[in-house]
Design an enzyme around this catalytic site. Structure first.
Site, PDB file in Angstrom:
ATOM      1  N   LEU A 175      17.276 -18.771  12.288  1.00 41.67           N
ATOM      2  CA  LEU A 175      16.681 -19.581  13.349  1.00 41.67           C
ATOM      3  C   LEU A 175      17.160 -21.026  13.261  1.00 41.67           C
ATOM      4  CD1 LEU A 175      12.998 -18.252  13.263  1.00 41.67           C
ATOM      5  CD2 LEU A 175      15.106 -17.130  14.008  1.00 41.67           C
ATOM      6  N   ALA A 176      17.829 -21.461  14.318  1.00 44.94           N
ATOM      7  CA  ALA A 176      18.397 -22.812  14.300  1.00 44.94           C
ATOM      8  C   ALA A 176      18.347 -23.437  15.690  1.00 44.94           C
ATOM      9  CB  ALA A 176      19.830 -22.769  13.786  1.00 44.94           C
ATOM     10  N   ALA A 177      17.299 -23.087  16.449  1.00 45.92           N
ATOM     11  CA  ALA A 177      17.206 -23.598  17.818  1.00 45.92           C
ATOM     12  C   ALA A 177      16.266 -24.789  17.922  1.00 45.92           C
ATOM     13  CB  ALA A 177      16.744 -22.490  18.761  1.00 45.92           C
ATOM     14  N   GLY A 178      15.550 -25.074  16.843  1.00 46.44           N
ATOM     15  CA  GLY A 178      14.572 -26.168  16.897  1.00 46.44           C
ATOM     16  C   GLY A 178      15.273 -27.486  17.165  1.00 46.44           C
ATOM     17  N   ARG A 220      12.524 -34.942  14.099  1.00 46.78           N
ATOM     18  CA  ARG A 220      12.176 -35.862  13.015  1.00 46.78           C
ATOM     19  C   ARG A 220      13.399 -36.390  12.258  1.00 46.78           C
ATOM     20  NH1 ARG A 220       7.836 -32.303  10.012  1.00 46.78           N
ATOM     21  NH2 ARG A 220       8.813 -30.639  11.242  1.00 46.78           N
ATOM     22  N   GLN A 224      18.022 -19.439  22.697  1.00 46.34           N
ATOM     23  CA  GLN A 224      16.574 -19.464  22.929  1.00 46.34           C
ATOM     24  C   GLN A 224      16.315 -20.669  23.814  1.00 46.34           C
ATOM     25  OE1 GLN A 224      14.311 -20.786  19.606  1.00 46.34           O
ATOM     26  NE2 GLN A 224      12.362 -19.983  20.340  1.00 46.34           N
ATOM     27  N   TYR A 280      54.003 -49.522  -3.099  1.00 46.00           N
ATOM     28  CA  TYR A 280      53.655 -48.645  -1.984  1.00 46.00           C
ATOM     29  C   TYR A 280      54.850 -47.769  -1.646  1.00 46.00           C
ATOM     30  CZ  TYR A 280      52.969 -46.902   2.710  1.00 46.00           C
ATOM     31  OH  TYR A 280      52.881 -46.073   3.790  1.00 46.00           O
ATOM     32  N   TYR A 284      57.663 -48.723   8.357  1.00 38.09           N
ATOM     33  CA  TYR A 284      57.203 -48.871   9.735  1.00 38.09           C
ATOM     34  C   TYR A 284      57.838 -50.116  10.331  1.00 38.09           C
ATOM     35  CZ  TYR A 284      53.763 -49.016  13.554  1.00 38.09           C
ATOM     36  OH  TYR A 284      53.145 -49.029  14.771  1.00 38.09           O
ATOM     37  N   ALA A 300      66.174 -57.020  -9.357  1.00 41.69           N
ATOM     38  CA  ALA A 300      64.845 -57.546  -9.053  1.00 41.69           C
ATOM     39  C   ALA A 300      64.895 -58.317  -7.741  1.00 41.69           C
ATOM     40  CB  ALA A 300      64.365 -58.444 -10.182  1.00 41.69           C
TER      41      ALA A 300
END
Ligand code: UD1
Ligand code: CA
Length: 453
Positions: free
Chosen positions: A12-15, A19, A74, A366, A387, A423
């Site tokens: 049941l998961a229609a509620g 809250r 439901q 990176y 990029y 470097a």
């Protein structure tokens, strides 16, 4: 009664779950990385029950989770009893056992359901409840027993008298019911003054008919913990995560300060792995045997081989072969693939790139959209400029290359096998194999003299 025939689970998961104060349907809120409802459906599968899932228009998004379960709507949701009446229309099986499970009660163990089904036969009962002492101050329905201790009815907390509220035994919201009996009894459920049909009224109906209702009384109410608010969601998450850690510990995984670490339901961890404090393992993560994670690592949807070390780092969507060492403070992003023996130190970031075996990148670098060969040394401060503001480009570095500190590799670019950069080199053109390139922009000036090993 029961025992033979089909096993179905009415979920049941229609509620509305008002809250929770959320736009997301209640049963879609996750604990241990999976929606409440997904845990319940896993449990159905574990006990071999065909699931019939009751949803409403509001909880319709959950359909994606149904995963083979029959879905019925439901509309409107008029209570748990009404939900079962609707679900039964999708049940073709005549005899057997029906489990009724609430989509918000995700911690029920398969063993408990199997035990409840066995109770039907053992006690000649039509229905078995899952109960536990919930203390006197809680919102659960109370189990009212007669003078002989027989279960007589369930009274909802909001309709209970002061005396009834003091009953410690709570109805936790999971049921095993003889299917044929359920068909006839569910038809007798009626709407109460609040316009709801209560599934729990089945107990009084059984009593009227002279049928037995059994109770499987758990020592620990946590298993039946239903989620109605976010406070209860956090509690269910904590209970499930403790259970998950304990399962791994019994399988040979050491946790140091276990409460401080969190492992999602879908995570696999090999024996002799060591999970140090403050580590978070999420999604489809796999950790190989003997690997050490933490302290303080976040690992999401990542495969880690055996004998690795992942200290104070963040890994998402990455793959590590065996004996890879990461951190502290490394960041692996989706598509990072580190082959056996790779080492990554502090402030190393890798995205959509393969670092082949024994390559080392120890400080401040990176590497994105790249293929780095075997035994490459990536000097401190190396950056792939992948990029150009419009498109991403790839960087390729051959085996045994030596990238000097502070090298910028402007992609697309290739550093040949055995080549080196000085470097601070800014590499804008390919460096042929074996050459040394220096300067800005870097020029290949002479054949590289590799260090004697
Ligand atoms: C229910 C029980 C209560 C028990 C508690 C355990 C009833 C009447 N009461 O109360 O005795 O102590 O669970 O947690 O059953 N649902 C539907 N359709 C509806 C209403 C609910 O599918 O019309 C589903 C909800 O989505 C939820 C489950 O049924 O998953 C339970 O509903 P909820 O309203 O939370 O029941 P409780 O008030 O908690
Ligand atoms: Ca509830």
């Amino acid at each position: 009664m029961s025992g033979s025939g089909a096993t179905v689970a009415l979920v049941l998961a229609a509620g509305l779950g008002t809250r929770m104060r959320s736009k997301t349907p209640k049963v879609l809120h996750p604990i241990a990385g999976k929606p409440l409802l997904a845990h319940v459906l896993d449990t159905c599968a574990a006990v071999g029950a065909r699931a019939v899932l009751v949803l409403s228009k509001e909880s319709e998004p959950d359909r994606a989770l149904a995963n083979g379960a029959t879905v019925v709507l439901q509309e409107p949701p008029r209570g748990t009893g009404d939900a079962v009446q609707v679900a039964l229309r999708a049940v073709t099986e005549q005899a057997g056992t029906a489990f009724v499970l609430y989509g918000d009660t995700a911690l029920v163990r398969p063993e408990t359901l199997t035990r409840m089904r066995a109770l039907l036969t053992e006690r000649g009962a039509v229905m078995a409840l899952m109960t536990a002492d919930g203390g006197s101050d809680n919102a659960y329905g109370r189990v009212v027993r007669g003078p002989q201790g027989d279960v007589e009815r369930i009274v909802e907390a909001r309709f209970a008298s002061a005396d009834e509220l003091r009953i410690p035994e709570a109805n936790l919201g999971a049921y095993a019911i003889d299917l044929a009996w359920l068909r006839s009894a569910a038809a007798e459920l009626t709407m109460n003054e609040t316009g709801e049909v209560f599934l729990t009224d089945l107990v009084a109906i059984a009593r009227r008919r002279g049928d037995t209702v059994a109770a499987h009384r758990l020592g620990d109410a946590d298993e039946g913990h239903g989620v109605n608010t976010r406070v209860e969601l956090a509690h269910a998450d904590a209970v499930l995560k403790r259970r998950i850690r304990e399962r791994h510990m019994l399988n040979g995984v050491t946790f140091v300060d276990p409460e401080s670490s969190s492992v999602d339901a879908g995570v696999e961890i090999g024996p002799d792995a060591l999970i140090l404090r403050g580590s978070i393992l999420e999604g489809t993560t796999v950790v190989g045997s003997g690997t050490r994670i933490g302290p303080y690592s976040i690992v999401r949807d990542t495969k880690i081989g055996a004998g690795c070390v992942v200290e104070a780092s963040v890994l998402e969507g990455a793959t590590l072969e065996d004996e890879v060492r990461i951190g502290p403070f490394s960041h692996l992003r989706p598509g990072a693939y580190l082959e056996r023996g790779v080492e990554l130190g502090n402030f190393g970031e890798v995205k959509n790139a393969r670092l082949r075996t024994k390559t080392k990148m120890h400080h401040f670098s990176y590497v994105g959209d790249a293929d780095i060969g075997e035994r490459v040394n990536i000097g401190a401060g190396t950056i792939t400029l992948n990029y150009d503001g419009v498109a991403k480009h790839r960087t390729t570095v051959g085996n045994d290359a030596f990238i000097g500190s502070d090298t910028l590799l402007r992609a697309p670019v290739t550093i040949g096998e055995g080549a080196a950069t000085g470097a601070g080199a800014v590499v804008t053109k390919d460096v042929p194999p074996g050459m040394l390139a220096v300067g800005m922009p870097a020029r290949s000036i002479k054949k590289r003299t590799p260090p004697k090993k």
